[in-house]
Write an enzyme that holds these catalytic residues in place. Structure first.
Site, PDB file in Angstrom:
ATOM      1  N   CYS A  41       0.823  -1.208   0.000  1.00 10.38           N
ATOM      2  CA  CYS A  41       0.000   0.000   0.000  1.00 10.38           C
ATOM      3  C   CYS A  41       0.863   1.267   0.000  1.00 10.38           C
ATOM      4  O   CYS A  41       1.448   1.588  -1.023  1.00 10.38           O
ATOM      5  CB  CYS A  41      -0.984  -0.068   1.162  1.00 10.38           C
ATOM      6  N   HIS A  77      -3.164  -5.489   1.924  1.00  6.71           N
ATOM      7  CA  HIS A  77      -2.453  -5.671   3.203  1.00  6.71           C
ATOM      8  C   HIS A  77      -2.479  -7.116   3.708  1.00  6.71           C
ATOM      9  O   HIS A  77      -3.278  -7.436   4.596  1.00  6.71           O
ATOM     10  CB  HIS A  77      -3.130  -4.817   4.280  1.00  6.71           C
ATOM     11  N   GLU A 131      -0.584  -8.464   5.758  1.00 10.95           N
ATOM     12  CA  GLU A 131      -0.209  -8.493   7.186  1.00 10.95           C
ATOM     13  C   GLU A 131      -1.442  -8.423   8.092  1.00 10.95           C
ATOM     14  O   GLU A 131      -1.350  -8.703   9.279  1.00 10.95           O
ATOM     15  CB  GLU A 131       0.786  -7.367   7.504  1.00 10.95           C
TER      16      GLU A 131
HETATM   17  N1  GLN Z   1      -3.651   6.218   1.139  1.00  7.96           N
HETATM   18  C1  GLN Z   1      -2.369   5.978   1.737  1.00  7.96           C
HETATM   19  C2  GLN Z   1      -1.270   6.747   1.003  1.00  7.96           C
HETATM   20  O1  GLN Z   1      -1.541   7.356   0.026  1.00  7.96           O
HETATM   21  C3  GLN Z   1      -2.022   4.513   1.732  1.00  7.96           C
HETATM   22  C4  GLN Z   1      -2.994   3.756   2.603  1.00  7.96           C
HETATM   23  C5  GLN Z   1      -2.427   2.539   3.199  1.00  7.96           C
HETATM   24  O2  GLN Z   1      -1.203   2.320   3.256  1.00  7.96           O
HETATM   25  N2  GLN Z   1      -3.301   1.738   3.723  1.00  7.96           N
HETATM   26  O3  GLN Z   1      -0.155   6.740   1.427  1.00  7.96           O
END
Ligand code: GLN
Length: 187
Positions: free
Chosen positions: A79, A170, A172
């Site tokens: 992410c 994710h 994790e």
């Molecule tokens: N929206 C977040 C970003 O732009 C990422 C979200 C996340 O890591 N769950 O960094």
């Protein structure tokens, strides 16, 4: 024993350490450049990519991190970690490592879809992976060296380039260690 570090500046560091522990590897938080030299692979967690990037710059970790990845350190970004690894982000001005030749859109699934779960068919896995998406990015464009390993509605959400692995979702948070195992296999 293999040792896997988790970049521990901000985000869901603990969850990654726990999942890695369950896979039987040594784990370490990485907050300083010297700690980078002690690990065989690194996870860049989810969180807020702008914050993680700025903190990495402030702690003198940004450039050592970029160089270690360039030198072949296996790395897995989830992410926000995917965003940090990328070369370009649409409509955002933030520090990027530029290790992964992709164009990324932040918060790509929109407000209606801030958080959701979806089974993702991942190249190399026999059963769909339980994808947990939280304000997730997607990959909008990939360079020639990048393999797309999983998509949602035709948007790539898992990619690999050499020893760099990234997911919009994710693992994790699921207890499913199959994608972290792919990182271990890159060591
Ligand atoms: N929206 C977040 C970003 O732009 C990422 C979200 C996340 O890591 N769950 O960094």
């Amino acid at each position: 024993m293999k040792s896997v570090g988790v970049l521990a500046l901000q985000g869901d560091v603990r969850e990654h350490l726990n999942l890695l522990d369950s896979l039987g590897v040594a784990t370490a938080e990485v907050k300083k450049p010297q700690q980078l030299e002690l690990v065989d692979a690194l996870v860049i967690p989810g969180g807020e990519s702008t914050t993680i990037g700025k903190m990495a710059v402030r702690f003198g970790l940004f450039e050592p991190l970029r160089l270690a990845i360039e030198a072949g350190l296996p790395v897995y970004g989830t992410c926000a970690g995917m965003i940090l690894l990328s070369g370009t982000v649409i409509d955002a001005d933030q520090p990027l490592l530029g290790s992964l030749d992709v164009l990324v859109r932040r918060n790509a699934f929109g407000r209606q879809n801030e958080s959701f779960e979806a089974g993702v068919d991942v190249e190399g896995l026999s059963d769909p992976f339980p994808g947990v998406f939280i304000r997730a990015p997607w990959v909008e464009k990939v360079g020639a060296e990048v393999e797309v390993l999983g998509s949602v509605d035709d948007h790539p959400v898992m990619v690999r380039q050499g020893r760099i692995l990234a997911t919009s979702f994710h693992p994790e948070l699921t207890g499913d260690g199959r994608i972290h195992q792919m990182l271990l296999d890159l060591i």
